[in-house]
Design a protein around this motif. Structure first.
Motif, PDB file in Angstrom:
ATOM      1  N   SER A 149     -10.019  -6.912  -0.556  1.00 48.03           N
ATOM      2  CA  SER A 149      -8.987  -5.973  -0.126  1.00 48.03           C
ATOM      3  C   SER A 149      -8.370  -5.316  -1.349  1.00 48.03           C
ATOM      4  CB  SER A 149      -7.887  -6.690   0.665  1.00 48.03           C
ATOM      5  OG  SER A 149      -6.785  -5.822   0.903  1.00 48.03           O
ATOM      6  N   ALA A 150      -8.274  -3.993  -1.307  1.00 45.36           N
ATOM      7  CA  ALA A 150      -7.642  -3.231  -2.384  1.00 45.36           C
ATOM      8  C   ALA A 150      -6.486  -2.424  -1.808  1.00 45.36           C
ATOM      9  CB  ALA A 150      -8.655  -2.288  -3.031  1.00 45.36           C
ATOM     10  N   THR A 151      -5.344  -2.466  -2.488  1.00 44.44           N
ATOM     11  CA  THR A 151      -4.249  -1.579  -2.120  1.00 44.44           C
ATOM     12  C   THR A 151      -4.343  -0.336  -2.995  1.00 44.44           C
ATOM     13  OG1 THR A 151      -2.847  -2.912  -3.583  1.00 44.44           O
ATOM     14  CG2 THR A 151      -2.650  -3.287  -1.220  1.00 44.44           C
ATOM     15  N   THR A 152      -3.973   0.799  -2.417  1.00 42.81           N
ATOM     16  CA  THR A 152      -4.180   2.089  -3.074  1.00 42.81           C
ATOM     17  C   THR A 152      -2.949   2.975  -2.911  1.00 42.81           C
ATOM     18  OG1 THR A 152      -5.095   3.190  -1.124  1.00 42.81           O
ATOM     19  CG2 THR A 152      -6.638   1.909  -2.482  1.00 42.81           C
ATOM     20  N   THR A 153      -3.036   4.173  -3.472  1.00 41.94           N
ATOM     21  CA  THR A 153      -1.993   5.186  -3.286  1.00 41.94           C
ATOM     22  C   THR A 153      -2.536   6.371  -2.503  1.00 41.94           C
ATOM     23  OG1 THR A 153      -2.551   6.212  -5.413  1.00 41.94           O
ATOM     24  CG2 THR A 153      -0.808   4.538  -5.427  1.00 41.94           C
ATOM     25  N   THR A 154      -3.634   6.151  -1.777  1.00 41.68           N
ATOM     26  CA  THR A 154      -4.308   7.242  -1.067  1.00 41.68           C
ATOM     27  C   THR A 154      -4.678   6.800   0.341  1.00 41.68           C
ATOM     28  OG1 THR A 154      -6.523   6.580  -1.753  1.00 41.68           O
ATOM     29  CG2 THR A 154      -5.313   8.029  -3.249  1.00 41.68           C
ATOM     30  N   ALA A 155      -5.168   7.768   1.121  1.00 41.81           N
ATOM     31  CA  ALA A 155      -5.630   7.484   2.486  1.00 41.81           C
ATOM     32  C   ALA A 155      -7.125   7.282   2.546  1.00 41.81           C
ATOM     33  CB  ALA A 155      -5.231   8.630   3.416  1.00 41.81           C
ATOM     34  N   GLY A 189       0.830  -1.189   0.000  1.00 45.77           N
ATOM     35  CA  GLY A 189       0.000   0.000   0.000  1.00 45.77           C
ATOM     36  C   GLY A 189       0.872   1.249   0.000  1.00 45.77           C
ATOM     37  N   TYR A 190       0.309   2.352  -0.516  1.00 43.91           N
ATOM     38  CA  TYR A 190       1.084   3.581  -0.708  1.00 43.91           C
ATOM     39  C   TYR A 190       0.276   4.804  -0.275  1.00 43.91           C
ATOM     40  CZ  TYR A 190       3.691   0.426  -3.774  1.00 43.91           C
ATOM     41  OH  TYR A 190       4.404  -0.646  -4.267  1.00 43.91           O
ATOM     42  N   LEU A 191       0.998   5.868   0.055  1.00 43.90           N
ATOM     43  CA  LEU A 191       0.422   7.196   0.209  1.00 43.90           C
ATOM     44  C   LEU A 191       1.157   8.135  -0.729  1.00 43.90           C
ATOM     45  CD1 LEU A 191      -0.104   7.738   4.054  1.00 43.90           C
ATOM     46  CD2 LEU A 191      -1.837   7.319   2.303  1.00 43.90           C
ATOM     47  N   THR A 192       0.421   9.028  -1.354  1.00 44.89           N
ATOM     48  CA  THR A 192       1.027   9.982  -2.276  1.00 44.89           C
ATOM     49  C   THR A 192       1.307  11.280  -1.541  1.00 44.89           C
ATOM     50  OG1 THR A 192      -0.124   8.986  -4.143  1.00 44.89           O
ATOM     51  CG2 THR A 192       0.751  11.206  -4.448  1.00 44.89           C
ATOM     52  N   PHE A 207      -4.070   3.440   5.888  1.00 45.06           N
ATOM     53  CA  PHE A 207      -3.240   4.097   4.885  1.00 45.06           C
ATOM     54  C   PHE A 207      -2.709   3.122   3.832  1.00 45.06           C
ATOM     55  CE2 PHE A 207      -2.620   6.429   8.965  1.00 45.06           C
ATOM     56  CZ  PHE A 207      -3.361   7.544   8.630  1.00 45.06           C
ATOM     57  N   GLY A 208      -3.209   3.279   2.594  1.00 46.05           N
ATOM     58  CA  GLY A 208      -2.786   2.431   1.489  1.00 46.05           C
ATOM     59  C   GLY A 208      -3.574   1.156   1.327  1.00 46.05           C
ATOM     60  N   PHE A 209      -4.557   0.908   2.214  1.00 42.42           N
ATOM     61  CA  PHE A 209      -5.354  -0.315   2.160  1.00 42.42           C
ATOM     62  C   PHE A 209      -6.834   0.024   2.323  1.00 42.42           C
ATOM     63  CE2 PHE A 209      -1.186  -1.692   3.406  1.00 42.42           C
ATOM     64  CZ  PHE A 209      -1.025  -2.958   2.836  1.00 42.42           C
ATOM     65  N   VAL A 214       4.624   6.839  -1.755  1.00 45.74           N
ATOM     66  CA  VAL A 214       5.552   6.323  -0.751  1.00 45.74           C
ATOM     67  C   VAL A 214       4.993   5.000  -0.230  1.00 45.74           C
ATOM     68  CG1 VAL A 214       6.676   6.757   1.469  1.00 45.74           C
ATOM     69  CG2 VAL A 214       6.191   8.670  -0.092  1.00 45.74           C
ATOM     70  N   ASP A 215       5.827   3.968  -0.218  1.00 44.75           N
ATOM     71  CA  ASP A 215       5.392   2.663   0.264  1.00 44.75           C
ATOM     72  C   ASP A 215       5.208   2.723   1.782  1.00 44.75           C
ATOM     73  OD1 ASP A 215       5.186  -0.036   1.091  1.00 44.75           O
ATOM     74  OD2 ASP A 215       6.343  -0.712  -0.635  1.00 44.75           O
TER      75      ASP A 215
END
Length: 324
Positions: free
Chosen positions: A292-298, A195-198, A273-275, A204-205
Motif C-alpha cells: 500500500s502506498a499513500t500519495t498526493t494524487t488520484a 492520503g492526499y489530493l493536490t 483517492f490518496g491510496f 489536501v488530507d
C-alpha cells in the motif's frame, strides 16, 4: 529486497509505503517514507489500515461466484432492471459490458475534495451511467468499468437478501477471521497512513472519506496481513468450488493474471483517492506480496509498474526486473 521495493515507491513520489511478502510460513514486512507529509514524520506502521480501491473487486467476484458460478452467462436482467438483456454477469466481471464507467466523471478534484463526506446509493451512481452511450456491444470489446461492479454488488444484494457489506462480512470476513477488514469506513482505524489530493497546488488530507461512491467496486479497508489471508484462501480453493476458481483464473473473472518466468501470478491493483494498493500471488497462494502506498494524487502515475513487484514476490531484488 522488500525494503528496496518500498523505497523505490517513495523515490517515485509516494508519501509512505508498507508492504508484506509471504513465502510459506515466512513473512517479511517493510515500511518507507512518512505516515504524514510533515517533515520528520515517522514511517507508516506495517500493521496499519489502508483503502484497497479496486483490490475490492476480487472480493465482489468471489461473492458472485460463490452463489452464481453456474449462471455467469445469464443476463443481468434476471436479477436487475438494467434494460439490456444482452449483458451477462460474465460481461460485468470481465469489463466487457460496454457500459459507461461512472468514475470517469470524477475528473474535477476540487469537487471530489468538497464532496468527500457525501453518502451515495449505488443506484444513484448506476442509473446515469446506464443512460450514457455504450462503448461497444456487450462482449465486443473490453473497457475498465466500475459501473459493472456496482451492478454486481446489487446482484449480490438481490440474491442474498442482505446488503453487499453484510454479505462480505458473513461470507468472507467472518469465515476467514479477517478481523482487520472493514466495509464503509469513513475514518480509518488506527494506525494508518494519510492520503492526499493536490488541489490548486496544495495537498489536501483526504484520509477521512465516505467511500460509498466506490461501493462494491472499491470500498474495502484492510491490512496487509488480511489481504494476503483473503487471497491465500481464494487461491487454495477455500472459498470457491474448483471449477469456479479455474474459471476465475482462466477468464479474468475479477482476478488479474500476469505471466512470469516462475509461472502465472494472480491479483489486482487498486486506487482510491490518496491510496494505491497492489496485491499479487502465486497460483497456489504460497508466495504473496501486498503493498500500500499513500500519495498526493488520484492516480498511480509515476509509481513503479506492477511488473516491478514480481521479482520481490518470487524472492529476488526489484532491480532484477529492470529492462535495459
Amino acid at each position: 529486497m522488500l525494503d528496496a521495493l518500498a523505497h523505490r515507491f517513495v523515490a517515485a513520489g509516494a508519501v509512505g509505503v508498507i508492504a508484506a511478502r509471504r513465502h510459506g510460513a515466512t513473512v517479511e514486512t517493510a515500511a518507507a517514507g512518512r505516515v504524514v507529509l510533515s517533515e520528520g514524520a515517522a514511517s507508516p506502521d506495517v500493521n496499519g489500515y489502508f483503502r484497497l480501491g479496486s483490490v475490492t473487486k476480487p472480493y465482489t467476484a468471489a461473492l458472485v461466484l460463490q452463489r452464481l458460478h453456474r449462471e455467469i452467462d445469464r443476463p443481468v436482467t434476471r436479477w436487475l432492471p438494467i434494460g439490456d438483456d444482452r449483458i451477462t454477469l460474465r460481461h460485468l466481471l470481465t469489463h466487457r459490458s460496454g457500459l459507461h464507467n461512472y468514475t470517469d466523471d470524477f475528473g474535477d478534484l476540487a469537487a471530489v475534495v468538497a464532496g468527500r463526506h457525501t453518502a451515495w446509493n449505488a443506484w444513484d451512481l448506476v442509473r446515469p451511467a446506464l443512460d450514457r452511450p455504450r462503448h461497444f456491444a456487450p462482449g465486443a470489446g473490453r473497457s475498465y468499468c466500475n459501473t459493472g461492479y456496482l451492478l454486481l454488488g446489487l446482484v449480490i444484494e438481490r440474491v442474498s437478501g442482505r446488503s453487499w457489506a453484510e454479505e462480505v462480512t458473513a461470507s468472507l470476513v467472518e469465515p476467514l477471521g479477517l478481523t482487520g477488514t472493514h466495509t464503509g469506513a469513513v475514518r480509518l482505524p488506527a494506525p494508518h497512513a494519510h492520503g492526499y489530493l493536490t488541489v490548486d497546488g496544495r495537498p489536501v488530507d483526504v484520509t477521512d472519506f465516505d467511500p460509498s461512491q466506490a461501493g462494491a467496486a472499491g470500498v474495502v479497508v484492510s491490512t496487509l496481513a488480511d489481504v494476503n489471508r483473503f487471497f491465500r484462501a481464494l487461491l487454495a480453493e477455500d472459498l470457491l468450488p474448483p471449477a469456479a476458481l479455474d474459471a476465475m483464473r482462466a477468464g479474468g473473472l475479477g482476478l488479474g493474471r500476469l505471466e512470469t518466468p516462475d509461472g502465472p501470478v494472480y491479483g489486482y491493483n487498486g486506487g482510491f483517492f490518496g491510496f494505491q494498493a497492489r496485491s499479487w500471488h502465486s497460483a497456489d497462494g504460497e508466495r504473496q506480496l501486498t503493498l500500500s502506498a499513500t500519495t498526493t494524487t488520484a492516480s498511480a502515475g509515476g509509481l513503479p509498474p506492477t511488473e516491478d513487484l514480481l521479482p520481490a514476490l518470487h524472492g529476488r531484488r526489484p532491480a532484477d526486473s529492470r529492462r535495459g
